[in-house]
Scaffold this motif. Structure first.
Motif, mmCIF file in Angstrom:
data_model
loop_
_atom_site.group_PDB
_atom_site.id
_atom_site.type_symbol
_atom_site.label_atom_id
_atom_site.label_comp_id
_atom_site.label_asym_id
_atom_site.label_seq_id
_atom_site.Cartn_x
_atom_site.Cartn_y
_atom_site.Cartn_z
ATOM 1 N N THR A 211 0.854 -1.183 0.000
ATOM 2 C CA THR A 211 0.000 0.000 0.000
ATOM 3 C C THR A 211 0.892 1.235 0.000
ATOM 4 O O THR A 211 1.827 1.341 0.782
ATOM 5 N N LEU A 212 0.622 2.152 -0.927
ATOM 6 C CA LEU A 212 1.388 3.393 -1.013
ATOM 7 C C LEU A 212 0.543 4.522 -0.435
ATOM 8 O O LEU A 212 -0.632 4.660 -0.779
ATOM 9 N N ARG A 213 1.137 5.342 0.420
ATOM 10 C CA ARG A 213 0.451 6.533 0.917
ATOM 11 C C ARG A 213 1.033 7.710 0.149
ATOM 12 O O ARG A 213 2.233 7.977 0.212
ATOM 13 N N ALA A 214 0.174 8.365 -0.616
ATOM 14 C CA ALA A 214 0.671 9.357 -1.562
ATOM 15 C C ALA A 214 0.432 10.777 -1.055
ATOM 16 O O ALA A 214 -0.682 11.127 -0.675
ATOM 17 N N ARG A 215 1.482 11.567 -1.096
ATOM 18 C CA ARG A 215 1.310 12.999 -0.844
ATOM 19 C C ARG A 215 0.518 13.606 -1.995
ATOM 20 O O ARG A 215 -0.381 14.409 -1.799
ATOM 21 N N LEU A 216 0.864 13.172 -3.192
ATOM 22 C CA LEU A 216 0.116 13.589 -4.379
ATOM 23 C C LEU A 216 -0.101 12.364 -5.259
ATOM 24 O O LEU A 216 0.850 11.682 -5.613
ATOM 25 N N LEU A 217 -1.354 12.111 -5.567
ATOM 26 C CA LEU A 217 -1.702 10.982 -6.426
ATOM 27 C C LEU A 217 -2.107 11.535 -7.785
ATOM 28 O O LEU A 217 -3.048 12.312 -7.885
ATOM 29 N N VAL A 218 -1.363 11.141 -8.823
ATOM 30 C CA VAL A 218 -1.654 11.667 -10.153
ATOM 31 C C VAL A 218 -2.349 10.599 -10.991
ATOM 32 O O VAL A 218 -1.843 9.484 -11.117
ATOM 33 N N GLY A 219 -3.497 10.944 -11.512
ATOM 34 C CA GLY A 219 -4.221 10.032 -12.385
ATOM 35 C C GLY A 219 -3.824 10.278 -13.830
ATOM 36 O O GLY A 219 -4.203 11.273 -14.428
ATOM 37 N N ALA A 220 -3.004 9.365 -14.369
ATOM 38 C CA ALA A 220 -2.708 9.381 -15.802
ATOM 39 C C ALA A 220 -3.278 8.088 -16.336
ATOM 40 O O ALA A 220 -2.682 7.407 -17.156
#
Lengths: 575, 327
Positions: A211-220
């Motif tokens: 599981t990754l905890r993202a500061r910023l999650l970018v949807g590409a």
């Protein structure tokens, strides 16, 4: 393209910080994926390994100021090693091609990816011929005449290449960039908010158990973006009642000019485009009705070849007849079709030496010696189709209502999907990647939290309206040319012919804009100009009741629009 | 407009003359606290909203990158003008390499104090730029909110009051902190001066906390008809961008009052921080600087006015920087 089939042993570097202690470890990603519970903290998690996602990761990693402070992880469900190891003989081409504008090329240069793209497999577009399927009103863009040139000298308004060539180049570039962790064959199973007090950061659950905890999650992550659903961002749009057929076309080399001109004919059923890839190969993008697309993709390649040649050459009424005929008789033999086309040519009094003739001309002879009458305005006669390259896909229009959510940002097709007639979709996506990377850099320089709204707002501000303008212009262009109503055809043809005659004006405008070095002041392509003129035409004809008021106001509107295009890009958003 | 008449029954008379004459009496009894209780409870009530970037503090969130940019610019400017200046200010870090212009961590190794940190908007950014940041606030609830928010961020090593953390929060006032021996390379107090009861005493405490050669950064609002119109009339009453009652016009501070304050010795016999001003009243750029910061509603963002602009840019919100003499 499922990862399970892959038995290639690939080392993937995991450079994310585990909670507490930073560490770098090497893992083999295989089906045994269950890892320790808990999560890894990441600065930027990019979901999707398409061109936009790869370009963003690469752009972030190539910024000197971000090195060491922003760790990027890219997650892709399919097996990227297939693209990394993609290889075709020099005379064979993949059927998905992209046209890269000069601004996009500058960006790829800047992030160091262009040197990894096989330039032998790219082709400059030095000229563009676009004409009306009904009236034949024609627009001719010549990069040299209009003074469009790229840094480095060559007169080109864009460069065509296979999507895979670009993607492979981006992957090769990423391989050199240790700040980016590539997790391919890894699917996003679920995205949820963390329950840490004061947090609400996205937790990205991967198929390998991590599981990754993202500061910023970018949807590409494309048109059905899971990141967009997680962000609760709606997207609006519609499906066009058309499908695009793509194929790699083979033809003899032209003796009287290099194969660097793109041709596009606007038929009422949709535009058909001929995009050069090499002296003997070009790519087809043909938007037409789904029913016809279904027949054409299954038919004998010789039938498709004849249909393509005819679609560029015969008057619209005959093209329409041929389409109907093929729908009635899907099993039409190549010889019967040729006889039909031949009959139509005679009926339209097309002489055998005319470039408009295709039925009884051998493609190899057409390109030799003195060019046929009108050959400059038409693509070379297609001789054959590269086996296995015929495919079709539905066309859509989608625009997300916002590009940013709570610690999420959307780029590329996740944010917008556009009609391919102007070849702008990928350029918009890479423009997003460039803008988001710039925005993240600015935020880091100012000690900002790159996942915060404050940090991301400049990205939306730079891209949303810019994309929207191009998207609606292309959409209107499609709809304008789908009409067969005589007043509209007259108006659009007059507008286009007037515009085409104003060569010095065209040159002046594009030349002035192209002279500026900033990637943002160069118009994306002549399409921006065409689209701008067309937009005015649509509103102009509406107001005038379509008939009679005359050329003056139409031309005036276009001039006004041109002025706006010329002055438009001079925005001062970046400080 | 509601400009205060001189001699009005304020604890503080806000005409420039009154301010100056009151604040530099040779022996002003140091007040126990300059904190205003009503103001503290006002912000405690709003604490939960501190990190809603579109809510009550949206304007503050938007202002933050510009404040940091100003801090960044001034610190680098001094470093480049006098490369040894900061090492004189921070002798402990003798191996400290001056950061380059492109480095994000320009405050690496510096001790920075954020006075009146609120929810920690500025403090977190300072810590991200590499500073060992101590953030203090008079409201315990603010400290709670700020600590909680920073703890959720794995990029910040944060604790309530540990010496090793790069970002720590303490519920303490500047007047109390000044009794402790610790001094700082940079002291920031953003949007605070206009909320305290005795600005002169408050400023004296802040100034005292700065190491010789260190920086003091302030931001506040000028007391002008324009600022009344913008910050109270428009922002609070008409558009409700800010909770009504956030600002008290009479407590606003004019740039020339701050310059005047630092042109006189802070202690009897001490060297004044600003040695001279030009004919137009402004100090030299290496000693102090006033920069206007203007909110443009049509852009939805603040703009840090360029140095060369006319004085009107400092008629409302402005940033102020002053450097303590090395002695």
């Amino acid at each position: 393209m499922r990862g399970a089939s892959s038995n290639i042993r690939r080392a993937v570097r995991v450079a994310c910080r585990r909670r507490g202690s930073p560490q770098v470890l090497w893992r083999y990603f295989s089906d045994s994926g269950t890892d320790a519970p808990g999560h890894e903290d990441c600065d930027v998690v990019v979901v999707g390994g398409g061109p936009a996602g790869l370009a963003l990761a690469s752009a972030l990693a190539s910024k000197r100021t971000l090195r060491g402070s922003v760790k990027v992880t890219l997650v892709e469900g399919s097996d990227l090693s297939k693209i990394y190891n993609w290889d075709l003989p020099p005379d064979a081409f993949s059927n998905r091609v992209v046209s890269l504008t000069n601004a996009t090329l500058d960006f790829l240069d800047e992030i160091g990816a262009w040197t990894h793209v096989d330039v032998e497999r790219t082709c400059p577009i030095e000229e563009m011929q676009v004409w009306d399927g009904i009236s034949d009103a024609r627009m001719d863009f010549n990069a040299a005449a209009l003074g469009i040139s790229r840094r480095g000298g060559s007169n080109q308004m864009a460069r065509l290449t296979e999507t895979l060539n670009l993607q492979r180049g981006l992957l090769r570039r990423l391989r050199e960039q240790p700040n980016v962790t590539l997790l391919d064959n890894t699917k996003v199973m679920n995205i949820s908010e963390d329950d840490i007090p004061g947090g609400a950061w996205p937790m990205v659950q991967l198929s390998d158990g991590v599981t990754l905890r993202a500061r910023l999650l970018v949807g590409a992550d494309g048109i059905n973006s899971p990141v967009r659903s997680y962000s609760k961002i709606d997207s609006y749009g519609w499906d066009y009642p058309t499908c695009a057929i793509v194929a790699t076309l083979l033809h003899p080399p032209r003796t009287f000019r290099p194969n660097t001109c793109a041709y596009q004919r606007f038929l009422p059923t949709g535009p058909i485009a001929f995009l050069p890839l090499s002296p003997t190969a070009s790519s087809l993008v043909w938007s037409t009705s789904p029913a016809l697309a279904a027949v054409l993709t299954k038919t004998d390649p010789a039938v498709l070849t004849s249909m393509i040649n005819a679609a560029f050459r015969l008057p619209e009424v005959s093209v329409r007849y041929l389409h109907g005929h093929l729908l009635d008789v899907p099993s039409l033999s190549p010889d019967d079709l040729r006889a039909e086309i031949s009959f139509r040519e005679q009926a339209h009094a097309i002489a055998p030496y005319s470039a408009l003739a295709s039925a009884n001309v051998h493609p190899a002879e057409a390109g030799v010696g003195i060019p046929d009458e009108g050959a400059h305005g038409l693509p070379p006669l297609v001789a054959d189709i590269q086996p296995g390259t015929v495919a079709s896909f539905p066309l859509r229009f989608r625009h997300a209502e916002a590009y940013i959510g709570n610690r999420t940002a959307l780029i590329g097709d996740a944010a917008h999907v556009i009609h391919p007639l102007a070849g702008q979709g990928l350029n918009l996506g890479l423009g997003d990647a460039a803008a988001l990377a710039r925005c993240i850099q600015t935020a880091v320089m100012h000690g900002g939290d790159i996942g915060s709204r404050t940090a991301l707002v400049p990205y939306t501000r730079e891209r949303y309206f810019e994309n929207h303008k191009m998207m609606s212009a292309v959409d209107k262009l499609h709809k304008l040319y789908a009409s067969t109503a005589p007043p509209l055809v007259w108006a659009r043809s007059t507008g286009v012919e007037v515009l085409n005659e104003l060569d010095t004006l065209k040159a002046g405008i594009i030349g002035a804009a192209g002279g500026r070095s900033s990637a943002h002041s160069v118009p994306g392509s002549p399409w921006e100009m065409v689209a701008g003129g067309v937009e005015t035409l649509v509103s102009g004809t509406r107001v005038m009741g379509a008939v009679g008021t005359g050329l003056r106001s139409v031309a005036g509107g276009i001039l006004q629009q041109l002025g706006r295009v010329a002055s438009g890009p001079g925005k001062d958003q970046r400080e | 407009m509601a400009r205060m008449a001189p001699g009005e029954s304020q604890a503080w008379s806000w005409t420039a003359r009154g301010w100056a004459s009151r604040s530099f009496l040779p022996q002003p009894p140091p007040p126990i606290s300059t904190v205003n209780d009503a103001e503290v409870s006002h912000f405690s009530r709003l604490s939960a909203l501190w990190w809603d970037e579109r809510g009550e503090f949206a304007l503050l969130h938007k202002m933050n990158p510009h404040r940091i940019r100003f801090i960044r610019e001034k610190v680098l400017e001094v470093l480049q003008a006098q490369p040894d200046a900061m090492s004189a200010a921070a002798p402990a870090s003798s191996t400290h390499i001056p950061p380059s212009l492109e480095s994000p961590r320009v405050l690496e190794g510096m001790d920075v104090l954020d006075v009146g940190c609120g929810g920690g908007i500025l403090s977190e950014s300072l810590a991200r730029l590499g500073a060992n940041t101590l953030a203090i606030d008079a409201s315990a609830e603010n400290i709670g909110i700020a600590t909680r928010h920073a703890a959720a961020d794995p990029g910040l090593t944060c604790s309530a009051a540990s010496a090793s953390a790069t970002l720590s929060f303490r519920h303490v006032t500047a007047e109390t902190l000044v009794q402790e021996p610790k001094r700082f390379d940079i002291v920031c107090s953003m949007e605070v001066v206009e909320h305290v009861d005795n600005p002169a005493a408050f400023l004296r405490s802040c100034a005292e906390l700065v190491k010789p050669g260190g920086h003091l950064f302030l931001s506040t609002i000028a007391r002008t008809p324009l600022s009344y119109l913008l910050t109270i009339m428009a922002a609070e009453k008409v558009f409700r961008l800010v909770e009504p009652g956030t600002h008290t016009f009479s407590k606003f501070v004019n740039p020339e009052e701050l310059i005047g304050f630092f042109t006189k010795p802070l202690m009897p016999g001490a060297r004044p921080w600003i040695s001279r001003t030009y004919a137009h009243g402004l100090p030299t750029r290496i000693e102090a600087e006033v920069r206007g910061i203007v909110y443009l509603p049509w852009r939805g963002d603040w703009v840090l006015a360029p140095r060369e602009t006319t004085p009107w840019s400092t008629q409302a919100n402005y940033l102020f920087w002053v450097r303590k003499p090395i002695e």
